[in-house]
Motif scaffolding. Sequence first.
Motif, mmCIF file in Angstrom:
data_model
loop_
_atom_site.group_PDB
_atom_site.id
_atom_site.type_symbol
_atom_site.label_atom_id
_atom_site.label_comp_id
_atom_site.label_asym_id
_atom_site.label_seq_id
_atom_site.Cartn_x
_atom_site.Cartn_y
_atom_site.Cartn_z
ATOM 1 N N GLU A 27 71.479 49.829 9.208
ATOM 2 C CA GLU A 27 70.597 48.798 9.770
ATOM 3 C C GLU A 27 69.273 49.391 10.240
ATOM 4 O OE1 GLU A 27 72.381 46.422 12.844
ATOM 5 O OE2 GLU A 27 74.113 45.930 11.581
ATOM 6 N N LYS A 28 69.322 50.600 10.770
ATOM 7 C CA LYS A 28 68.103 51.247 11.264
ATOM 8 C C LYS A 28 67.316 51.931 10.153
ATOM 9 C CE LYS A 28 66.805 51.578 14.959
ATOM 10 N NZ LYS A 28 65.807 50.764 15.636
ATOM 11 N N GLY A 29 67.843 51.927 8.926
ATOM 12 C CA GLY A 29 67.116 52.493 7.798
ATOM 13 C C GLY A 29 67.357 53.983 7.573
ATOM 14 N N TYR A 30 68.345 54.535 8.243
ATOM 15 C CA TYR A 30 68.673 55.953 8.056
ATOM 16 C C TYR A 30 69.602 56.130 6.859
ATOM 17 C CZ TYR A 30 67.044 56.691 12.856
ATOM 18 O OH TYR A 30 66.305 56.746 14.004
ATOM 19 N N ASN A 31 69.699 57.362 6.367
ATOM 20 C CA ASN A 31 70.704 57.714 5.378
ATOM 21 C C ASN A 31 71.968 58.040 6.172
ATOM 22 O OD1 ASN A 31 72.477 59.287 3.757
ATOM 23 N ND2 ASN A 31 70.781 59.769 2.381
ATOM 24 N N PRO A 32 72.945 57.138 6.170
ATOM 25 C CA PRO A 32 74.110 57.309 7.039
ATOM 26 C C PRO A 32 74.906 58.580 6.772
ATOM 27 C CG PRO A 32 74.154 55.160 5.980
ATOM 28 C CD PRO A 32 73.018 55.905 5.405
ATOM 29 N N ILE A 33 75.026 58.968 5.517
ATOM 30 C CA ILE A 33 75.807 60.163 5.183
ATOM 31 C C ILE A 33 75.135 61.398 5.782
ATOM 32 C CG2 ILE A 33 76.748 61.588 3.324
ATOM 33 C CD1 ILE A 33 78.001 58.729 3.592
ATOM 34 N N ASN A 34 73.826 61.532 5.563
ATOM 35 C CA ASN A 34 73.107 62.692 6.100
ATOM 36 C C ASN A 34 73.183 62.747 7.620
ATOM 37 O OD1 ASN A 34 72.385 63.416 3.532
ATOM 38 N ND2 ASN A 34 70.268 62.717 3.695
ATOM 39 N N GLN A 35 73.035 61.601 8.264
ATOM 40 C CA GLN A 35 73.057 61.568 9.728
ATOM 41 C C GLN A 35 74.443 61.918 10.271
ATOM 42 O OE1 GLN A 35 69.508 61.456 9.681
ATOM 43 N NE2 GLN A 35 70.069 60.875 11.748
ATOM 44 N N LEU A 36 75.481 61.382 9.652
ATOM 45 C CA LEU A 36 76.835 61.681 10.109
ATOM 46 C C LEU A 36 77.187 63.149 9.887
ATOM 47 C CD1 LEU A 36 78.662 58.435 8.970
ATOM 48 C CD2 LEU A 36 78.531 59.303 11.316
ATOM 49 N N VAL A 37 76.791 63.699 8.748
ATOM 50 C CA VAL A 37 77.045 65.122 8.491
ATOM 51 C C VAL A 37 76.304 65.971 9.518
ATOM 52 C CG1 VAL A 37 76.638 67.019 6.860
ATOM 53 C CG2 VAL A 37 77.601 64.862 6.050
ATOM 54 N N GLY A 38 75.066 65.629 9.793
ATOM 55 C CA GLY A 38 74.296 66.361 10.798
ATOM 56 C C GLY A 38 74.978 66.338 12.155
#
Length: 82
Positions: A27-38
């Motif tokens: 919803e916020k426009g982030y890449n969810p996979i990259n953010q969760l891995v980070g």
Amino acid sequence: MKFDFRGEDQEANPREVLLMVYSALKEKGYNPINQLVGYLLSGDPAYIPRHNNARALIRKLERDELLEELVKTFLESNQQQD
């Protein structure tokens, strides 16, 4: 005045938390996979936005609980039946 803290005592479900955080990231426009891995690699909550209470939700669980859920789900969904 009466307070009800039962909601805080309930254990968070790793699968539900991951799905809600994933949705908030999209919803916020982030890449969810990259953010969760980070987040999973570093433990830095800045990878997860406060949008829809995602940061507070994910911090209710230990990172190893989240990784366990991810591995379990991946292996269960990719098991070859003999």
